[in-house]
Scaffold this motif. Structure first.
Motif, PDB file in Angstrom:
ATOM      1  N   GLN A 205       1.709  -2.604   1.996  1.00 33.97           N
ATOM      2  CA  GLN A 205       1.710  -1.339   1.259  1.00 33.97           C
ATOM      3  C   GLN A 205       0.341  -0.692   1.397  1.00 33.97           C
ATOM      4  N   THR A 206       0.314   0.597   1.703  1.00 34.99           N
ATOM      5  CA  THR A 206      -0.945   1.312   1.884  1.00 34.99           C
ATOM      6  C   THR A 206      -1.476   1.811   0.552  1.00 34.99           C
ATOM      7  N   GLU A 207      -2.663   2.393   0.571  1.00 35.99           N
ATOM      8  CA  GLU A 207      -3.260   2.938  -0.643  1.00 35.99           C
ATOM      9  C   GLU A 207      -2.455   4.100  -1.194  1.00 35.99           C
ATOM     10  N   GLU A 208      -1.668   4.749  -0.323  1.00 30.11           N
ATOM     11  CA  GLU A 208      -0.824   5.855  -0.773  1.00 30.11           C
ATOM     12  C   GLU A 208       0.541   5.368  -1.257  1.00 30.11           C
ATOM     13  N   ASN A 209       0.671   4.036  -1.458  1.00 33.86           N
ATOM     14  CA  ASN A 209       1.918   3.411  -1.937  1.00 33.86           C
ATOM     15  C   ASN A 209       3.043   3.499  -0.911  1.00 33.86           C
ATOM     16  N   ARG A 210       2.695   3.760   0.353  1.00 30.93           N
ATOM     17  CA  ARG A 210       3.675   3.710   1.433  1.00 30.93           C
ATOM     18  C   ARG A 210       3.785   2.286   1.948  1.00 30.93           C
ATOM     19  N   TRP A 211       4.970   1.943   2.446  1.00 27.11           N
ATOM     20  CA  TRP A 211       5.154   0.651   3.095  1.00 27.11           C
ATOM     21  C   TRP A 211       5.199   0.848   4.595  1.00 27.11           C
ATOM     22  N   ILE A 212       4.464   0.012   5.314  1.00 30.89           N
ATOM     23  CA  ILE A 212       4.458   0.088   6.777  1.00 30.89           C
ATOM     24  C   ILE A 212       4.814  -1.283   7.353  1.00 30.89           C
ATOM     25  N   ILE A 213       5.421  -1.254   8.525  1.00 35.75           N
ATOM     26  CA  ILE A 213       5.733  -2.486   9.260  1.00 35.75           C
ATOM     27  C   ILE A 213       4.606  -2.729  10.258  1.00 35.75           C
ATOM     28  N   VAL A 397       3.162  19.189  14.686  1.00 35.44           N
ATOM     29  CA  VAL A 397       3.383  19.618  13.301  1.00 35.44           C
ATOM     30  C   VAL A 397       2.626  18.665  12.376  1.00 35.44           C
ATOM     31  N   GLU A 398       1.826  19.235  11.486  1.00 34.08           N
ATOM     32  CA  GLU A 398       1.107  18.448  10.484  1.00 34.08           C
ATOM     33  C   GLU A 398       1.617  18.839   9.098  1.00 34.08           C
ATOM     34  N   ILE A 399       2.103  17.860   8.360  1.00 28.29           N
ATOM     35  CA  ILE A 399       2.655  18.092   7.020  1.00 28.29           C
ATOM     36  C   ILE A 399       1.781  17.366   6.005  1.00 28.29           C
ATOM     37  N   THR A 400       1.252  18.105   5.046  1.00 27.13           N
ATOM     38  CA  THR A 400       0.388  17.517   4.019  1.00 27.13           C
ATOM     39  C   THR A 400       1.137  17.479   2.697  1.00 27.13           C
ATOM     40  N   ALA A 401       1.175  16.286   2.112  1.00 23.53           N
ATOM     41  CA  ALA A 401       1.779  16.099   0.785  1.00 23.53           C
ATOM     42  C   ALA A 401       0.843  15.197  -0.007  1.00 23.53           C
ATOM     43  N   GLY A 402       0.327  15.688  -1.105  1.00 24.52           N
ATOM     44  CA  GLY A 402      -0.663  14.924  -1.848  1.00 24.52           C
ATOM     45  C   GLY A 402      -1.927  14.781  -1.030  1.00 24.52           C
ATOM     46  N   ASN A 403      -2.414  13.552  -0.903  1.00 20.01           N
ATOM     47  CA  ASN A 403      -3.636  13.294  -0.138  1.00 20.01           C
ATOM     48  C   ASN A 403      -3.353  12.825   1.281  1.00 20.01           C
ATOM     49  N   ARG A 404      -2.092  12.872   1.682  1.00 19.54           N
ATOM     50  CA  ARG A 404      -1.720  12.335   2.987  1.00 19.54           C
ATOM     51  C   ARG A 404      -1.179  13.423   3.905  1.00 19.54           C
ATOM     52  N   THR A 405      -1.629  13.373   5.157  1.00 13.89           N
ATOM     53  CA  THR A 405      -1.131  14.295   6.177  1.00 13.89           C
ATOM     54  C   THR A 405      -0.423  13.498   7.255  1.00 13.89           C
ATOM     55  N   ARG A 406       0.824  13.847   7.502  1.00 12.52           N
ATOM     56  CA  ARG A 406       1.612  13.188   8.554  1.00 12.52           C
ATOM     57  C   ARG A 406       1.670  14.109   9.767  1.00 12.52           C
ATOM     58  N   THR A 407       1.472  13.542  10.948  1.00 11.22           N
ATOM     59  CA  THR A 407       1.461  14.312  12.194  1.00 11.22           C
ATOM     60  C   THR A 407       2.677  13.956  13.041  1.00 11.22           C
ATOM     61  N   LEU A 408       3.354  14.991  13.521  1.00 13.81           N
ATOM     62  CA  LEU A 408       4.487  14.817  14.435  1.00 13.81           C
ATOM     63  C   LEU A 408       4.129  15.465  15.773  1.00 13.81           C
TER      64      LEU A 408
END
Length: 593
Positions: A205-213, A397-408
């Protein structure tokens, strides 16, 4: 005589005072508790007991309480179910005293404690509290009734008590052992390591409460699937305790276990469970043990089988896993062009390529499309051609939600009917339907607000229309339009419809941004020009240029803004009507009837 009377009165007063104190105190809470306690066999408060030692049928059990938590120290150092131990002690403390058989009575009857079963007591209870250490022996059952005999160590008196007292003393340590498998709560788990014959799975689990494999591939994990796995793990209990001494683990299939499950808490402390083979006589259970303890126990086979899951089920198939209401910024890059959308105070604005208000429905369409997109196929070993597409994406495409930015990073596949995407810097790519990213998403005009002007009629100072070598002008004076041309008068109906259109002038279609030539739209030399001058505002006025007819309307643009749009046919017709009309000639005296 008087002195004797005084002394007698004092004596009587003292007796009365003592009686009063006894009468009051006997009904106080402390007195009542004391009375209740003396009616019990053990005369102890459960909360005061910090250590207990029990012997029954050759089994010795010892428990100690530290910081409110009970733990077994004999026959094995192991956690116990504190609630069960507390209930057991409370039950003992509530056992009521029965008949008292004193040493004198036994002597009179020519009996000894051995006659009551105390030569070889059936059980022994010792506890320690803040007043000392106390031991009781349990003898045989009474010949009549449902009682048995109890005797305090060092005391020759015997007391009868209900036979249910014996039931409170465990014959097997397993009765009170904690059967909770994992001490972690689901909320405290920050990582999972799962080794099994089907391959190693590692989740964090990351600091942003996301789970990664992290193994066997890298990428986003499905939040719900991971939490279902955690909930399943921590919900399990131990079925049977087999042994607590070091032994040959090969017998139980634990030397090389089929499964090793580790849950890591927020302090990076792992709790690792080894799961072995099923029991031959009970295939519904399997042997198991903690990695750091010699104790062997059993767990349910069905529970253990769940960890043989396909690792791909844990992968997140959402292209964008952000919650739509939390998205505050989107950037879209295509070639040299870039669009920046920013939400401020719940309103979307276009910050690049220029500052515009955004059309809410268009932004909503983009966000809904992206967040609804799912992975059709994962590519864990991309080809050189696929890697080249991602290195040179058609769209980023960069999507920012909260403190996290996801890049596609997005590119069309060779078949053109699908898209290949890289999420952030994941080593695996994914394939999705081409509808995830529509062509118009790379056009800033798609997101521009369809509202062109918003003019409040009272702010209008003058209106001027130029077309076909004609000019019409009206001015505002005391909330009414006038004209300086005495041969003309303001066209009231026309002006009313025109100002109504200007309150919120909208277009149904944007055509071009920074077009190479305006001649295509008839705007190099406009066919008509409407100038609206304002007062008491930061904007001096607006000029609308009208070009050639277009499908469904007419090309137009606002002076100073390099955007060509189409005005609906009816709207364009109202905005280009003549603003004045000839004044009707008044009849002379001779012409009047």
């Amino acid at each position: 005589m008087k002195q004797k009377f005084t002394t007698g009165m004092l004596f009587i007063s003292a007796i009365l005072l003592g009686a009063f104190i006894w009468f009051v105190e006997r009904n106080s809470e402390d007195s009542r508790l004391q009375e209740v306690r003396t009616q019990k066999i053990f005369a102890a408060y459960p909360a005061e007991i910090s250590w207990i030692h029990m012997e029954r049928e050759g089994v010795t059990i010892e428990c100690v309480r530290t910081a409110g938590i009970w733990r077994m120290t004999i026959p094995v150092d192991a956690p116990v179910n504190s609630a069960v131990v507390e209930k057991m002690i409370a039950g003992m403390a509530n056992v009521e005293r029965g008949e008292l058989i004193t040493a004198k009575t036994m002597k009179e009857r020519s009996l000894t404690p051995a006659d009551y079963g105390f030569e070889e007591p059936r059980a022994k209870i010792t506890f320690r509290n803040n007043r000392g250490t106390f031991t009781w022996l349990i003898g045989r059952d009474a010949p009549l009734g449902d009682d048995l005999y109890v005797m305090a160590s060092g005391n020759q008196n015997i007391i009868s008590a209900p036979q249910t007292l014996l039931n409170l003393i465990p014959k097997d340590p397993a009765w009170i052992r904690d059967r909770t498998l994992f001490k972690n709560t689901a909320a405290s788990v920050r990582g999972i390591d799962l080794r099994r014959t089907g391959g190693f799975i590692q989740l964090r689990q990351t600091e942003e409460n996301r789970w990664i494999i992290q193994q066997p591939f890298t990428g986003s994990a499905d939040y719900l699937q991971v939490h279902q796995l955690i909930d399943h793990a921590v919900a399990a209990t131990i079925r049977d305790f087999i042994l607590d001494e070091p032994t040959d683990l090969t017998v139980y299939g634990l030397e090389d276990p089929e499964t090793e499950l580790s849950l890591i808490d927020q302090n990076e402390h792992p709790q690792s469970l080894l799961i072995g083979k099923p029991l031959a006589e009970k295939p519904e259970t399997r042997y198991a043990k903690w990695a750091d303890s010699p104790s062997v126990f059993t767990v349910a086979s069905d529970w253990a089988t769940a960890f043989e899951l396909d690792s791909s089920l844990l992968r997140s198939r959402q292209i964008v896993d952000a919650q739509l209401p939390r998205i505050s910024k989107v950037s879209i890059t295509s070639g040299d062009g870039q669009i920046d959308l920013l939400r401020t105070n719940n309103l979307w604005k276009i910050k690049r390529p220029t500052l515009w208000d955004a059309e809410p429905k268009s932004v909503q369409t983009l966000l809904e499309t992206l967040t609804a997109g799912t992975v059709a196929e994962f590519i864990d070993a991309p080809t050189a051609a696929q890697t080249d597409k991602i290195k040179n994406p058609q769209w980023t495409v960069e999507i920012t939600a909260g403190n996290r930015t996801r890049t596609l990073r997005i590119h069309r596949t060779d078949t053109k009917d699908q898209l290949i995407i890289q999420r952030d810097d994941e080593s695996s790519f994914c394939i999705t339907e081409k509808t995830l990213f529509k062509k118009q998403f790379a056009d800033p005009l798609f997101f521009r607000s369809r509202t062109l002007l918003e003019i409040n009629p009272p702010q209008i100072k003058s209106i001027e229309l130029q077309k076909a070598d004609k000019s019409f002008r009206v001015e505002k004076e005391e909330d009414r339009f006038i004209t300086q041309d005495r041969t003309q008068s303001p066209a009231a109906d026309t002006l009313s419809e025109l100002t109504a259109q200007l309150i919120k002038l909208r277009t149904d279609e944007f055509v071009a941004f920074n077009p190479e030539s305006l001649e295509t739209y008839g705007l190099e030399t406009p066919e008509a020009q409407l100038t609206v001058t304002l007062n008491s505002t930061n904007t001096l006025g607006q000029v609308i240029l009208f070009g050639k007819p277009a499908e469904g309307g007419r090309y137009a643009m606002l002076r100073g803004q390099p955007v060509v749009f189409v005005l609906p046919k009816k709207t364009a017709e109202i905005l280009t009507r003549e603003l004045t009309q000839p004044v009707e000639e008044q009849p002379t005296e001779n012409e009047r009837p």
